[in-house]
Design a protein around this motif. Sequence first.
Motif, PDB file in Angstrom:
ATOM      1  N   LEU A 344      89.011  26.454  -3.340  1.00  0.00           N
ATOM      2  CA  LEU A 344      88.539  27.396  -2.323  1.00  0.00           C
ATOM      3  C   LEU A 344      87.983  28.663  -2.958  1.00  0.00           C
ATOM      4  CD1 LEU A 344      91.422  26.888   0.228  1.00  0.00           C
ATOM      5  CD2 LEU A 344      88.995  26.453   0.688  1.00  0.00           C
ATOM      6  N   ARG A 345      88.586  29.112  -4.040  1.00  0.00           N
ATOM      7  CA  ARG A 345      88.061  30.304  -4.715  1.00  0.00           C
ATOM      8  C   ARG A 345      86.729  30.015  -5.401  1.00  0.00           C
ATOM      9  NH1 ARG A 345      89.232  35.312  -7.084  1.00  0.00           N
ATOM     10  NH2 ARG A 345      88.317  35.573  -9.149  1.00  0.00           N
ATOM     11  N   SER A 346      86.655  28.906  -6.127  1.00  0.00           N
ATOM     12  CA  SER A 346      85.447  28.626  -6.907  1.00  0.00           C
ATOM     13  C   SER A 346      84.269  28.208  -6.034  1.00  0.00           C
ATOM     14  CB  SER A 346      85.736  27.552  -7.960  1.00  0.00           C
ATOM     15  OG  SER A 346      86.094  26.330  -7.347  1.00  0.00           O
ATOM     16  N   HIS A 347      84.543  27.548  -4.898  1.00  0.00           N
ATOM     17  CA  HIS A 347      83.457  27.051  -4.063  1.00  0.00           C
ATOM     18  C   HIS A 347      83.121  27.957  -2.884  1.00  0.00           C
ATOM     19  CE1 HIS A 347      84.296  23.392  -6.324  1.00  0.00           C
ATOM     20  NE2 HIS A 347      83.161  22.901  -5.893  1.00  0.00           N
ATOM     21  N   HIS A 348      84.079  28.756  -2.453  1.00  0.00           N
ATOM     22  CA  HIS A 348      83.838  29.583  -1.258  1.00  0.00           C
ATOM     23  C   HIS A 348      84.209  31.050  -1.442  1.00  0.00           C
ATOM     24  CE1 HIS A 348      82.668  26.464   1.655  1.00  0.00           C
ATOM     25  NE2 HIS A 348      83.441  25.676   0.930  1.00  0.00           N
ATOM     26  N   GLN A 349      84.652  31.427  -2.648  1.00  0.00           N
ATOM     27  CA  GLN A 349      85.073  32.803  -2.920  1.00  0.00           C
ATOM     28  C   GLN A 349      86.122  33.270  -1.905  1.00  0.00           C
ATOM     29  OE1 GLN A 349      81.460  32.041  -2.934  1.00  0.00           O
ATOM     30  NE2 GLN A 349      82.151  31.407  -4.960  1.00  0.00           N
ATOM     31  N   VAL A 350      86.987  32.357  -1.511  1.00  0.00           N
ATOM     32  CA  VAL A 350      88.121  32.651  -0.636  1.00  0.00           C
ATOM     33  C   VAL A 350      89.369  32.703  -1.513  1.00  0.00           C
ATOM     34  CG1 VAL A 350      89.600  31.747   1.196  1.00  0.00           C
ATOM     35  CG2 VAL A 350      87.111  31.697   1.463  1.00  0.00           C
ATOM     36  N   ASP A 351      89.993  33.867  -1.580  1.00  0.00           N
ATOM     37  CA  ASP A 351      91.157  34.072  -2.427  1.00  0.00           C
ATOM     38  C   ASP A 351      92.425  33.967  -1.581  1.00  0.00           C
ATOM     39  OD1 ASP A 351      89.321  34.645  -4.427  1.00  0.00           O
ATOM     40  OD2 ASP A 351      89.420  36.803  -4.077  1.00  0.00           O
ATOM     41  N   LEU A 352      93.304  33.072  -1.974  1.00  0.00           N
ATOM     42  CA  LEU A 352      94.536  32.856  -1.225  1.00  0.00           C
ATOM     43  C   LEU A 352      95.714  33.485  -1.948  1.00  0.00           C
ATOM     44  CD1 LEU A 352      93.931  29.183  -0.102  1.00  0.00           C
ATOM     45  CD2 LEU A 352      93.576  31.277   1.197  1.00  0.00           C
ATOM     46  N   HIS A 353      96.849  33.534  -1.269  1.00  0.00           N
ATOM     47  CA  HIS A 353      98.026  34.177  -1.832  1.00  0.00           C
ATOM     48  C   HIS A 353      98.858  33.157  -2.604  1.00  0.00           C
ATOM     49  CE1 HIS A 353     102.251  35.958  -1.126  1.00  0.00           C
ATOM     50  NE2 HIS A 353     101.775  36.372  -2.261  1.00  0.00           N
ATOM     51  N   VAL A 354      99.852  32.554  -1.963  1.00  0.00           N
ATOM     52  CA  VAL A 354     100.719  31.604  -2.660  1.00  0.00           C
ATOM     53  C   VAL A 354     100.047  30.229  -2.709  1.00  0.00           C
ATOM     54  CG1 VAL A 354     102.938  30.406  -2.617  1.00  0.00           C
ATOM     55  CG2 VAL A 354     102.812  32.824  -1.971  1.00  0.00           C
ATOM     56  N   CYS A 355     100.057  29.637  -3.883  1.00  0.00           N
ATOM     57  CA  CYS A 355      99.654  28.235  -4.033  1.00  0.00           C
ATOM     58  C   CYS A 355     100.784  27.542  -4.786  1.00  0.00           C
ATOM     59  CB  CYS A 355      98.354  28.098  -4.819  1.00  0.00           C
ATOM     60  SG  CYS A 355      96.931  28.939  -4.084  1.00  0.00           S
ATOM     61  N   ASP A 356     101.396  26.544  -4.168  1.00  0.00           N
ATOM     62  CA  ASP A 356     102.452  25.819  -4.858  1.00  0.00           C
ATOM     63  C   ASP A 356     102.107  24.334  -4.894  1.00  0.00           C
ATOM     64  OD1 ASP A 356     103.244  24.695  -2.404  1.00  0.00           O
ATOM     65  OD2 ASP A 356     104.954  26.043  -2.149  1.00  0.00           O
ATOM     66  N   HIS A 357     103.094  23.497  -5.146  1.00  0.00           N
ATOM     67  CA  HIS A 357     102.813  22.078  -5.363  1.00  0.00           C
ATOM     68  C   HIS A 357     102.296  21.384  -4.110  1.00  0.00           C
ATOM     69  CE1 HIS A 357     106.865  22.185  -3.735  1.00  0.00           C
ATOM     70  NE2 HIS A 357     106.753  20.917  -3.409  1.00  0.00           N
ATOM     71  N   ARG A 358     102.508  21.990  -2.898  1.00  0.00           N
ATOM     72  CA  ARG A 358     102.041  21.327  -1.679  1.00  0.00           C
ATOM     73  C   ARG A 358     101.479  22.281  -0.632  1.00  0.00           C
ATOM     74  NH1 ARG A 358     107.034  18.570   1.269  1.00  0.00           N
ATOM     75  NH2 ARG A 358     105.525  18.423   2.978  1.00  0.00           N
ATOM     76  N   ARG A 359     101.479  23.580  -0.900  1.00  0.00           N
ATOM     77  CA  ARG A 359     101.083  24.569   0.107  1.00  0.00           C
ATOM     78  C   ARG A 359     100.115  25.592  -0.464  1.00  0.00           C
ATOM     79  NH1 ARG A 359     106.649  23.427   1.391  1.00  0.00           N
ATOM     80  NH2 ARG A 359     107.042  24.237  -0.705  1.00  0.00           N
ATOM     81  N   ILE A 360      99.325  26.166   0.448  1.00  0.00           N
ATOM     82  CA  ILE A 360      98.562  27.376   0.188  1.00  0.00           C
ATOM     83  C   ILE A 360      98.890  28.348   1.312  1.00  0.00           C
ATOM     84  CG2 ILE A 360      96.660  26.287  -1.087  1.00  0.00           C
ATOM     85  CD1 ILE A 360      95.060  26.155   1.491  1.00  0.00           C
ATOM     86  N   SER A 361      98.664  29.625   1.069  1.00  0.00           N
ATOM     87  CA  SER A 361      98.952  30.582   2.136  1.00  0.00           C
ATOM     88  C   SER A 361      97.858  31.626   2.223  1.00  0.00           C
ATOM     89  CB  SER A 361     100.310  31.261   1.932  1.00  0.00           C
ATOM     90  OG  SER A 361     100.245  32.253   0.944  1.00  0.00           O
ATOM     91  N   ALA A 362      97.546  31.990   3.456  1.00  0.00           N
ATOM     92  CA  ALA A 362      96.587  33.053   3.749  1.00  0.00           C
ATOM     93  C   ALA A 362      97.351  34.182   4.425  1.00  0.00           C
ATOM     94  CB  ALA A 362      95.473  32.542   4.662  1.00  0.00           C
ATOM     95  N   GLN A 363      97.354  35.334   3.815  1.00  0.00           N
ATOM     96  CA  GLN A 363      98.058  36.492   4.339  1.00  0.00           C
ATOM     97  C   GLN A 363      97.114  37.270   5.253  1.00  0.00           C
ATOM     98  OE1 GLN A 363      98.821  39.276   1.217  1.00  0.00           O
ATOM     99  NE2 GLN A 363      98.721  40.984   2.633  1.00  0.00           N
ATOM    100  N   LEU A 364      97.464  37.364   6.527  1.00  0.00           N
ATOM    101  CA  LEU A 364      96.682  38.177   7.453  1.00  0.00           C
ATOM    102  C   LEU A 364      97.329  39.546   7.600  1.00  0.00           C
ATOM    103  CD1 LEU A 364      95.674  35.790  10.393  1.00  0.00           C
ATOM    104  CD2 LEU A 364      94.598  36.103   8.162  1.00  0.00           C
TER     105      LEU A 364
END
Length: 488
Positions: A344-364
């Motif tokens: 998501l960062r490399s293709h859409h310049q969308v930076d997420l918070h936590v990335c673990d073995h099965r989850r990503i998180s978007a902090q609003l």
Amino acid sequence: MDQSQAPVLEALAAYHANGHTAFTPPGHKQGRGADERVVRVLGEDVFRADVLATGGLDDRLTSRGILQHAQQLMAEAVGAEHTFFSTCGSSLSVKAAMLAVAGPHEHLAVGRDAHKSVVAGLIVAGIRPLWVDPQWDPGLHLAHPPSAEAFAKMLADRPEARGALITSPTPYGTCADLTALAEACHEHDRPLIVDEAWGAHLPFHQALPTWAMDAGADVCVTSVHKMGSGLEQSSVFHLQGHRIDPAVLKQREDLLGTTSPSVLIYAALDGWRRQMIQHGHALYDHALGLAAGLRERIEQLDGLHVNGRDDFCAPHLAEDFDPLQVIIDVSGLGISGYRAGDWLRSHHQVDLHVCDHRRISAQLTHADTPATTDRLLAALGELVEAAGQLRPAADVDVPDPHQLRLEQVLLPRDAFFGPTEQVPIGKAEGRIAAEMLTPYPPGIPAALPGERLNDAVVAYLRSGVKAGMLVPDASDPSMDSVRVVVED
């Protein structure tokens, strides 16, 4: 008090209006000496607002009480008795709180899911931790804050504990029953410290989880840069009750903090408090509505599931949940959170918070808009379509809770500062760790100095790094080797 005031901001405006000429730090002299190439990137106003706090913003005797006034306004705004600003982040604030409760070789009950900054505090102070296990969800492989009952049992069994420290909310937005925990601590006349780094916004809307001061905590540490409008490194710690002397807490902060605090950070803290008092409820009405809509829309994407209260809150799990932490399970796509976040960062310049073995998180936060959430949703839609190119998810050997719970053989301080050696990771099992090994984010150590490494944790870290996990505090982040204690 007049909450429309912003003493630091007003004093900064007066400083410029009065035409001061400084023969003090900072050496750039309000930008006159800054390289123009730097100014083009950072802006003139950053340097113009970077003035000395004492002997600049205020006089050398701090006779105008500018910072003190701003801190009093913050305390009143959130219902605390005392508030202190920190420009060194909550990593410093939580250490100051710990040192105000326990000293060298004294005991402190601490949730084992604590942030690495808490462990650093144990090392610096030589405090003896009494670990309280978090509540583990074996299906989701996720730790929630320890229960109030677990802390109550520890305090009853170990009366030498000087107090308790818990992290709530976690980086995943899950919260402890702080009211019950405060009551348990106070039954033993012990103070409760809450590392509420992810909860600076909680006082300003009734639909958010109960914040620590309302729950009866003695000290609450918040990172305003995380969920508020503060600049990076801005932190506030609040105090109430009689169990901790405010002079002692301030003294401990002085021991650790910088003697050159940033007026930029003070000013942003001051302005954020005013913003929240005047507009916070409406801003969080909007943010909560935006989050609810985003959750529903993500849930409609094939292979994605948004974790919410039904997943996280139940007996023996979390007590409450902050819906502004949008936790997205991507395991249905057959990919890892590490790979999803990187894509998501490399293709859409969308930076997420936590990335673990099965989850990503978007902090609003209150700063988000339909435009930002629409962009996230569009990127997630393309992630679903591209998932076939990102498979298979690398295996991460996540241990069971009893395997994650390592034996504490030495004090963290003794292991960290004692004789050490670097050994190949294949020979690390059974050795005593001399460093923190912390998957980041969220920054919760898998192994601490003084804990004896087992095969399950070693396999977890090795497989995690191969899958994309980051362990930045290790002496060898590749996890090909590890620093351990030299044993006789």
